[in-house]
Motif scaffolding. Structure first.
Motif, short mmCIF file in Angstrom:
data_model
loop_
_atom_site.label_atom_id
_atom_site.label_comp_id
_atom_site.label_asym_id
_atom_site.label_seq_id
_atom_site.Cartn_x
_atom_site.Cartn_y
_atom_site.Cartn_z
N ALA A 20 0.83 -1.21 0.00
CA ALA A 20 0.00 0.00 0.00
C ALA A 20 0.87 1.25 0.00
CB ALA A 20 -0.92 0.00 1.21
N GLY A 21 1.98 1.22 0.75
CA GLY A 21 2.88 2.36 0.75
C GLY A 21 3.43 2.66 -0.62
N ARG A 22 3.79 1.63 -1.35
CA ARG A 22 4.28 1.80 -2.72
C ARG A 22 3.18 2.41 -3.61
NH1 ARG A 22 7.00 -3.67 -2.09
NH2 ARG A 22 9.25 -3.28 -2.17
N ARG A 23 1.96 1.88 -3.47
CA ARG A 23 0.85 2.36 -4.30
C ARG A 23 0.49 3.81 -3.98
NH1 ARG A 23 -1.50 -2.59 -2.87
NH2 ARG A 23 -2.93 -1.49 -1.45
N ASP A 24 0.63 4.20 -2.70
CA ASP A 24 0.25 5.54 -2.29
C ASP A 24 1.30 6.59 -2.62
OD1 ASP A 24 -2.09 4.51 -1.32
OD2 ASP A 24 -1.46 4.48 0.78
N GLY A 25 2.41 6.17 -3.19
CA GLY A 25 3.42 7.13 -3.63
C GLY A 25 4.48 7.47 -2.62
N VAL A 45 8.15 -1.65 9.95
CA VAL A 45 7.91 -0.67 8.87
C VAL A 45 7.84 0.72 9.50
CG1 VAL A 45 6.40 0.01 6.99
CG2 VAL A 45 6.63 -2.42 7.58
N LEU A 46 8.76 1.59 9.09
CA LEU A 46 8.86 2.94 9.63
C LEU A 46 8.45 3.95 8.58
CD1 LEU A 46 9.86 4.84 11.94
CD2 LEU A 46 12.13 4.76 10.86
N SER A 47 7.53 4.85 8.94
CA SER A 47 7.10 5.91 8.03
C SER A 47 7.68 7.24 8.49
CB SER A 47 5.56 6.00 8.00
OG SER A 47 5.06 6.43 9.25
N PHE A 88 10.00 4.05 4.77
CA PHE A 88 9.29 4.86 3.78
C PHE A 88 9.42 6.34 4.13
CE2 PHE A 88 6.88 0.94 2.85
CZ PHE A 88 6.81 1.00 1.47
N ARG A 89 9.72 7.14 3.13
CA ARG A 89 9.82 8.58 3.29
C ARG A 89 8.66 9.24 2.54
NH1 ARG A 89 15.15 12.04 1.35
NH2 ARG A 89 14.63 14.02 2.39
N ASN A 90 8.42 10.52 2.84
CA ASN A 90 7.34 11.29 2.19
C ASN A 90 5.99 10.61 2.37
OD1 ASN A 90 9.32 13.09 1.26
ND2 ASN A 90 9.62 11.93 -0.64
N VAL A 91 5.72 10.18 3.58
CA VAL A 91 4.46 9.51 3.89
C VAL A 91 3.42 10.56 4.25
CG1 VAL A 91 3.31 7.90 5.45
CG2 VAL A 91 5.64 7.42 4.65
N GLN A 92 2.29 10.50 3.58
CA GLN A 92 1.21 11.46 3.86
C GLN A 92 0.56 11.16 5.21
OE1 GLN A 92 0.54 14.21 1.92
NE2 GLN A 92 2.46 13.48 0.99
N PRO A 93 0.28 12.21 6.00
CA PRO A 93 -0.23 11.99 7.37
C PRO A 93 -1.52 11.19 7.45
CG PRO A 93 0.51 14.26 7.10
CD PRO A 93 0.55 13.63 5.74
N GLN A 94 -2.36 11.24 6.42
CA GLN A 94 -3.64 10.53 6.46
C GLN A 94 -3.60 9.18 5.77
OE1 GLN A 94 -6.01 11.60 8.47
NE2 GLN A 94 -4.58 13.27 8.92
N SER A 95 -2.43 8.74 5.30
CA SER A 95 -2.32 7.46 4.62
C SER A 95 -2.34 6.31 5.63
CB SER A 95 -1.03 7.40 3.81
OG SER A 95 0.10 7.40 4.67
N ALA A 96 -2.55 5.10 5.11
CA ALA A 96 -2.58 3.92 5.98
C ALA A 96 -1.27 3.73 6.72
CB ALA A 96 -2.91 2.68 5.15
N LEU A 97 -0.16 4.01 6.05
CA LEU A 97 1.15 3.86 6.70
C LEU A 97 1.28 4.73 7.94
CD1 LEU A 97 3.86 3.71 3.86
CD2 LEU A 97 3.11 1.86 5.36
#
Length: 502
Positions: A357-362, A403-405, A385-394
């Motif tokens: 999901a992290g890959r799919r979410d960009g 798994v670290l966001s 994972f870097r550049n993780v959006q605050p409202q994403s599942a990650l």
């Protein structure tokens, strides 16, 4: 036992599953179904243990035993000194059996053997601490009610406590509850996770060896949907202590409504590591890597969100990645490995789903993502994972894996908003050299446990627990004993009471 001790000493896998019966009323108990839950080691893919699959009748027998033991006072009416003596002897027996208990813990959970040894030894320390508390449980007096009235508050054991423990820290989490239950004078029925029941059963036997009266602690094994649910619903259970996921915690809370029993819940977390621009980045990087890799990330207080000031984000991410590259993942019985196995196929698939999901979410995959399940051996490399959006599942959901966001901030206010912007509030770490900034941060962050310039550390002297959807109540510390007591107010009239009708 001699064969088990030999296996533990040599760290060899058993030729066939090690069978351990349930423990009810001070003795081994086979159960009514004749069925067993066979556990395969997630680090080796072979059957290693088997424990009975209990039914509701078995659970009822355990509760009846605990009820008798509480009501006749064989434990609750002993002095604090007598209870402390049993708890201290239990701690000594745990230390004597550390190699065997750690071996069994590693077989069932998949955690590295060195970690298991550390947890068993630390658990013994909790039993020692709780023993001291058994002698200091007390109420209070009120001498300000007037010349003719004296007040007392009496603290008494709550009764029969049901304890449901999870699979990630089976022995340690039980040791954060059970010795405090016993120090308070309560009796207990314990339902360990079906994947990791054996060390709990071994502990019950050690308690009897330490002098605990029959029936004070009973252990029922099997499926949570059957015996765990029946325990939460049982009308003769006075309190439930549940550690596990937030969704299951909700069901325990609902089930407890039948007799309005007290409930203590330690549930999920999505814990932030907040790093300000002035932090020691080398120290923070090492701790952040540890915080997400510890127990393969299968830890409720795992620091799974890195919330970092934008000015140091790139540098810190590079340092965390460098630490990740040195982490050894593999056979949990090999003491040179830092990270062991994922506990089972369902959890493995869940973690893999979040990575996909992290890959799919960009989000930008900086490190890891690789996994293997060959031969029913489940391993996942530490993933960043870097550049993780605050409202994403990650960033929002508890992954329970390595798994670290990473999300950046520009201002103090934004950092606090990001830290608090999840449904959970179990733990947090704050990294800064600025004392004022640290104090301002821990005042604002919504979490039951906070570390400043450290992570996942401390002892039983401090309370643990969560806020928001991370739980209700507190364990350990002096609060850990108080959690399992009731307060009773007593008013004593001195001299004659004023008459209502003269």
């Amino acid at each position: 036992m001699s064969n088990l001790n030999e296996l533990a000493a040599t760290l060899r896998l058993p030729a066939e599953p090690l069978r351990t019966p349930m423990f009810i009323d001070g003795k081994d108990y086979a159960g009514n179904t004749g069925e067993f839950v066979t556990r395969k080691s997630p680090g080796h893919g072979v059957p290693v243990t088997a424990t009975p699959r209990a039914c509701v009748d078995d659970l009822n027998a355990a509760v009846a035993s605990a009820r008798r033991a509480f009501d006749d006072g064989r434990w609750s009416r002993l002095s604090g000194e007598q209870r402390a003596t049993v708890l201290l002897k239990t701690a000594r027996l745990i230390r004597d059996k550390v190699e065997t208990l750690a071996y069994l813990e590693t077989l069932e959970s998949g955690k590295p053997i060195g970690q298991s040894r550390g947890e068993i030894n630390a658990a013994a320390g909790i039993w020692e601490y709780a023993a001291g508390l058994a002698r200091v449980v007390h109420g209070d007096s009120h001498d300000t009610l007037g010349a003719d009235l004296f007040g007392l508050t009496v603290r008494q054991p709550i009764g029969v406590v049901g304890i449901v423990t999870p699979w990630n820290f089976p022995f340690f989490i039980l040791s954060e509850r059970l010795p405090f239950v016993l120090a308070a004078g309560c009796t207990a029925v314990v339902k360990p996770a079906e994947l990791t029941s054996t060390t709990t059963l071994k502990l019950a036997a050690l308690l009897t060896e330490a002098g605990l009266p029959d029936g004070v602690v009973n252990v029922v094994t099997g499926l949570g949907a059957v015996v765990g649910q029946a325990l939460a619903e049982h009308m003769d259970v006075d309190m439930m202590s549940f550690t596990g996921s937030t969704p299951v915690g909700r069901s325990v809370l609902a089930a407890a409504g039948g007799n309005m029993k007290k409930v203590g819940l330690e549930l999920g977390g999505k814990n932030p590591q907040i790093v300000f621009a002035d932090a020691d980045l080398d120290d923070a990087a090492d701790a952040i890597a540890f915080g997400i890799c510890f127990n393969a990330g299968q830890c409720c207080v795992s620091g799974s969100r890195l919330v970092v000031h934008r000015s140091v984000e790139e540098e810190l991410v590079a340092r965390v990645k460098a630490v990740f590259e040195k982490v050894r993942v593999g056979d949990p019985l090999d003491a040179s490995n830092h990270v062991g196995a994922i506990v089972e196929a369902r959890q493995f698939d869940k973690i893999r789903g979040f990575i996909d999901a992290g890959r799919r979410d960009g989000a930008q995959l900086v490190h890891g993502g690789e996994s293997t399940s060959h031969g029913e051996r489940f391993f996942i490399q530490p993933t960043l994972f870097r550049n993780v959006q605050p409202q994403s599942a990650l960033a929002q959901e508890e992954i329970f894996g390595p798994v670290l966001s990473v999300t950046s901030f520009d201002t103090f206010e934004e950092a606090i908003q990001l830290a608090n912007g999840v449904p959970y509030g179990l733990a947090a770490s704050i990294w800064t050299r600025d004392l004022q900034g640290a104090i301002s941060s821990f005042r604002e962050v919504q979490a039951g446990r906070i570390w400043v310039n450290c992570t996942i550390t401390g002892g039983p002297e401090m309370p643990i627990g969560g806020v928001k959807q991370s739980g209700i109540g507190r364990e350990t510390g002096r609060y850990g004993v108080e959690e399992y007591t009731e307060l009773k107010s007593v008013h004593v009239q001195l001299g004659k009471r004023p008459r209502w009708i003269a």
